[in-house]
Motif scaffolding. Structure first.
Motif, mmCIF file in Angstrom:
data_model
loop_
_atom_site.group_PDB
_atom_site.id
_atom_site.type_symbol
_atom_site.label_atom_id
_atom_site.label_comp_id
_atom_site.label_asym_id
_atom_site.label_seq_id
_atom_site.Cartn_x
_atom_site.Cartn_y
_atom_site.Cartn_z
ATOM 1 N N ASP A 239 9.091 -11.330 6.132
ATOM 2 C CA ASP A 239 10.018 -10.251 5.530
ATOM 3 C C ASP A 239 9.815 -9.778 4.151
ATOM 4 N N ARG A 240 9.786 -8.394 3.599
ATOM 5 C CA ARG A 240 9.817 -7.564 2.495
ATOM 6 C C ARG A 240 8.332 -8.039 1.857
ATOM 7 N N LYS A 241 7.493 -8.392 2.787
ATOM 8 C CA LYS A 241 5.962 -8.393 2.271
ATOM 9 C C LYS A 241 5.130 -7.217 2.877
ATOM 10 N N VAL A 242 4.471 -6.263 1.882
ATOM 11 C CA VAL A 242 4.091 -5.343 2.452
ATOM 12 C C VAL A 242 2.705 -4.934 1.555
ATOM 13 N N LEU A 243 1.647 -4.557 2.565
ATOM 14 C CA LEU A 243 0.280 -4.358 1.624
ATOM 15 C C LEU A 243 0.313 -2.761 1.650
ATOM 16 N N ARG A 244 -0.282 -2.494 0.268
ATOM 17 C CA ARG A 244 -0.227 -1.352 -0.200
ATOM 18 C C ARG A 244 -1.540 -0.725 -0.584
ATOM 19 N N PHE A 245 -2.140 0.282 0.185
ATOM 20 C CA PHE A 245 -3.514 0.874 -0.312
ATOM 21 C C PHE A 245 -3.523 2.152 -0.851
ATOM 22 N N PHE A 246 -4.276 2.677 -1.910
ATOM 23 C CA PHE A 246 -4.353 3.876 -2.242
ATOM 24 C C PHE A 246 -5.449 4.582 -1.394
ATOM 25 N N SER A 247 -5.535 5.601 -0.920
ATOM 26 C CA SER A 247 -6.402 6.248 -0.264
ATOM 27 C C SER A 247 -6.561 7.887 -0.388
ATOM 28 N N LEU A 248 -7.521 8.556 0.226
ATOM 29 C CA LEU A 248 -7.451 9.881 0.174
ATOM 30 C C LEU A 248 -7.802 10.484 1.592
ATOM 31 N N TRP A 249 -6.983 11.403 1.898
ATOM 32 C CA TRP A 249 -7.221 12.181 3.170
ATOM 33 C C TRP A 249 -8.068 13.370 2.922
ATOM 34 N N ASP A 250 -9.246 13.086 3.536
ATOM 35 C CA ASP A 250 -10.507 14.386 3.389
ATOM 36 C C ASP A 250 -10.088 15.338 4.360
ATOM 37 N N ASP A 251 -9.228 16.508 3.903
ATOM 38 C CA ASP A 251 -9.162 17.547 5.230
ATOM 39 C C ASP A 251 -9.839 18.730 4.773
ATOM 40 N N SER A 252 -11.117 18.613 4.420
ATOM 41 C CA SER A 252 -11.794 19.792 3.836
ATOM 42 C C SER A 252 -12.566 20.387 4.869
ATOM 43 N N ASP A 253 -12.784 19.882 6.065
ATOM 44 C CA ASP A 253 -13.568 20.428 7.066
ATOM 45 C C ASP A 253 -12.807 21.396 7.922
ATOM 46 N N SER A 254 -11.425 21.310 7.959
ATOM 47 C CA SER A 254 -10.730 22.516 8.384
ATOM 48 C C SER A 254 -10.235 23.616 7.474
ATOM 49 N N MET A 255 -9.694 24.838 7.960
ATOM 50 C CA MET A 255 -9.626 26.042 7.135
ATOM 51 C C MET A 255 -8.423 25.721 6.171
ATOM 52 N N PHE A 256 -8.761 26.245 5.054
ATOM 53 C CA PHE A 256 -8.114 25.995 3.659
ATOM 54 C C PHE A 256 -7.437 24.359 3.566
ATOM 55 N N GLY A 257 -8.503 23.618 4.068
ATOM 56 C CA GLY A 257 -8.294 21.994 3.885
ATOM 57 C C GLY A 257 -8.677 21.775 2.442
ATOM 58 N N GLU A 258 -8.168 20.386 2.159
ATOM 59 C CA GLU A 258 -8.525 19.994 0.931
ATOM 60 C C GLU A 258 -8.448 18.335 0.883
ATOM 61 N N THR A 259 -8.555 17.689 -0.123
ATOM 62 C CA THR A 259 -8.725 16.188 -0.326
ATOM 63 C C THR A 259 -7.205 16.014 -0.977
ATOM 64 N N ARG A 260 -6.446 15.248 -0.201
ATOM 65 C CA ARG A 260 -5.062 14.810 -0.651
ATOM 66 C C ARG A 260 -4.978 13.264 -0.930
ATOM 67 N N PRO A 261 -4.390 12.822 -1.988
ATOM 68 C CA PRO A 261 -3.958 11.500 -2.121
ATOM 69 C C PRO A 261 -2.871 11.088 -1.462
ATOM 70 N N VAL A 262 -3.154 9.856 -0.658
ATOM 71 C CA VAL A 262 -1.797 9.380 0.141
ATOM 72 C C VAL A 262 -1.970 7.930 -0.241
ATOM 73 N N ILE A 263 -0.708 7.289 0.163
ATOM 74 C CA ILE A 263 -0.405 5.883 0.130
ATOM 75 C C ILE A 263 0.046 5.368 1.402
ATOM 76 N N ILE A 264 -0.830 4.124 2.082
ATOM 77 C CA ILE A 264 -0.713 3.577 3.237
ATOM 78 C C ILE A 264 0.003 2.161 3.181
ATOM 79 N N HIS A 265 1.072 1.974 3.627
ATOM 80 C CA HIS A 265 1.720 1.014 3.694
ATOM 81 C C HIS A 265 1.510 0.226 5.045
#
Length: 555
Positions: A239-265
């Motif tokens: 309980d109350r133990k969470v793994l935290r990852f810093f990642s990038l969502w690469d959406d540059s293949d789609s129209m007007f897409g870009e790379t966005r920073p996200v956090i995965i818990h």
């Protein structure tokens, strides 16, 4: 008055008698002061002034025992020097003897046990010979535990003599308030103290086991419960133990897409995953914190038939063959979540320690910082000749141009201060010869206006030749603008005003006085040319500036 029971009769009303000669029933004082310190005194009388004969020595006998030395064979015995008095509360301050003991408590109304063994600690305070009994708390015992007997002196006999540390030892029983305690062991400090005082400790004993407590103790498990069914243990431990990852969502293949920073818990308590988008200031996006709500993620799904209603029915546990676990999230690799690819480049400290302790992997962060792009230098187009240089520059800087900022302090200090000069037009056209102009320089905003006095029958309409405006010097640009100033006007100077050349021929006396008052701001040739010219004025009509002409120079 004290009452004494008759021997052999029960202690009931009518079986006792009172001594009418006794009137004092208080305890005698056992503390006195000596050299500013309190010290204990043995009482000689008890309650009712009854003499106490046990363990009583007079002060003379005590002094004799303290100062007596063995008789020497030769010579007389020397009197021993009196020892320095140290009070007990100073000598034995914060020195406590600790004994481990137990007592048995009868349980008459239980079918599972007839007695209960309760463990206690007996503390003996050397500074005032007081004792306390503390029972350590036992989890889920259902018995109020803690301080069993408060700190106080406990009598050991009918005479009221308190327990002394000489009366305590391991392997003995002591009775406190009708309850018998068995001392089984002591700590190292207590053992060293008693042995230093010549007391030989008995062998340490063990505390007998409680049968009912042993029955209640759960036996050691010899099998492992599958983790799918042991959800309560997972909840209690994770309980109350969470793994935290810093990642990038690469959406540059789609129209007007870009790379966005996200956090995965990744929540270890129920193996759920949550994706949060990191927003920056003025990024042009609505500040929705959660990109994907907390849920379990299927890693592999059975081959579903085409008739499976995906639009109205969610995938259940029966269709999922494997779920995402912490082993599927590795720093430096990609992970696909609901059709979106995320690159994990770093994690927090707890996640790194969790992987090292449980999986034997040490995540190494990956540098994903973008190289700083060189700023494109803004090129300003050439001046088109319309308006002032500052106004044209504002059209290049903003979509809605704003007026250039003005020096308000300079405007207030130099308000209504105007330098007037007489000028002639330098032109190859013969009709322009003989034309006279009055050039006015406004010190408040560094602007110039040119006025041509009217001349009858000249064929030229006089009046305003140039509105009040700032005049740039030849070769001036928008990047480095340079304007005419009062230091550029002297007798004979050529001033080019928007492709028209004017020659300064005269100036009024106000110009000379102003330049003399501010000589440190002007070159010496300006002052010299004005002084030589104004002290040797030519004949009127030869280009001199008359007073009547100056009065005609108005905006």
């Amino acid at each position: 008055m004290s009452s004494h029971p008759v021997h052999g009769l029960p202690f009931l009303p009518g079986n006792t008698y009172r001594d009418p000669t006794k009137s004092a029933f208080h305890r005698t004082q056992t503390l006195t002061y000596q050299n500013g310190f309190t010290r204990p005194v043995l009482p000689t009388v008890g309650i009712g002034r009854e003499p106490i004969t046990a363990n009583q020595l007079s002060q003379a006998e005590l002094d004799e025992l303290a100062n007596k030395r063995p008789t020497l064979t030769y010579g007389q015995a020397k009197q021993a020097p009196p020892s320095t008095f140290i009070p007990a509360h100073v000598a034995f301050d914060k020195k406590v003897l600790k004994f481990e003991a137990y007592f048995q408590e009868a349980v008459p109304i239980s079918q599972n046990e007839d007695h209960r063994v309760r463990k206690v600690f007996i503390y003996y305070y050397l500074e005032d010979d007081s004792m306390s009994v503390v029972e350590p708390p036992v989890e889920n015992s259902g018995i109020p535990q803690g301080t069993f007997i408060k700190r106080q002196r406990h009598p050991k006999n009918d005479n009221g003599d308190p327990y002394h540390w000489k009366d305590l030892n391991t392997g003995i029983n002591i009775t406190l308030y009708g309850r018998t305690f068995r001392i089984v062991s002591c700590d190292q400090f207590t053992q060293d103290f008693l042995e230093s005082e010549g007391i030989e400790l008995n062998p340490a004993e063990g505390i007998p086991s409680d049968v009912y407590t042993e029955l209640r103790r759960e036996p050691n498990r010899t099998f492992s419960t599958p983790s799918n069914f042991d959800k309560l243990k997972q909840f209690l431990t994770m309980d109350r133990k969470v793994l935290r990852f810093f990642s990038l969502w690469d959406d540059s293949d789609s129209m007007f897409g870009e790379t966005r920073p996200v956090i995965i818990h990744y929540y270890l308590v129920d193996d759920t995953v949550e994706v949060r988008e990191v927003h920056e200031r003025n990024d042009g996006r609505d500040p929705f914190p959660v990109l994907m709500k907390r849920q379990r993620l299927p890693k592999s799904i059975k081959d579903l038939k085409d008739t499976f209603p995906n639009c109205v029915l969610e995938i259940s546990d029966k269709e999922v063959t494997e779920w995402y676990t912490p082993r599927d999230f590795n720093v430096g690799s990609h992970v696909t979540i609901l059709g979106r690819k995320f690159f994990l480049y770093d994690c927090d400290t707890y996640t790194r320690e969790f992987y090292q302790a449980n999986l034997g992997v040490e995540p190494a962060p990956v540098d994903v910082e973008k190289k700083t792009e060189e700023e494109v230098k803004q090129e300003i187009p050439p001046y088109n000749g319309f308006g002032l240089l500052e106004d044209s520059l504002q059209n290049c800087l903003t979509l809605i141009p704003k007026p250039p900022k003005k020096d308000v302090i300079k405007m207030l200090e130099n308000d209504h201060k105007v330098l007037r000069y007489a000028a002639a037009l330098d032109s190859m056209n013969p009709e322009d010869k003989g034309r006279r102009f009055i050039l006015s320089y406004f010190l408040s905003d560094d602007m110039i206006s040119i006025f041509e006095p009217q001349v009858r029958n000249s064929g030229i309409i006089g009046g305003k030749f140039l509105e009040r405006s700032r005049v740039p010097k030849p070769g001036s640009s928008i990047d480095d603008p340079s304007y005419y100033g009062p230091e550029d006007f002297h007798i004979g100077a050529v001033v080019e005003v928007f492709s028209h050349r004017f020659i300064i021929t005269d100036a009024d006396e106000y110009v000379l006085n102003f330049i003399k008052a501010n000589s440190h701001q002007f070159p010496s040739k300006v002052l010299d040319s004005l002084e030589r010219h104004l002290h040797n004025l030519p004949q009127e009509g030869a280009g001199a500036l008359s007073t009547s002409d100056l009065r005609e120079t108005t905006d």
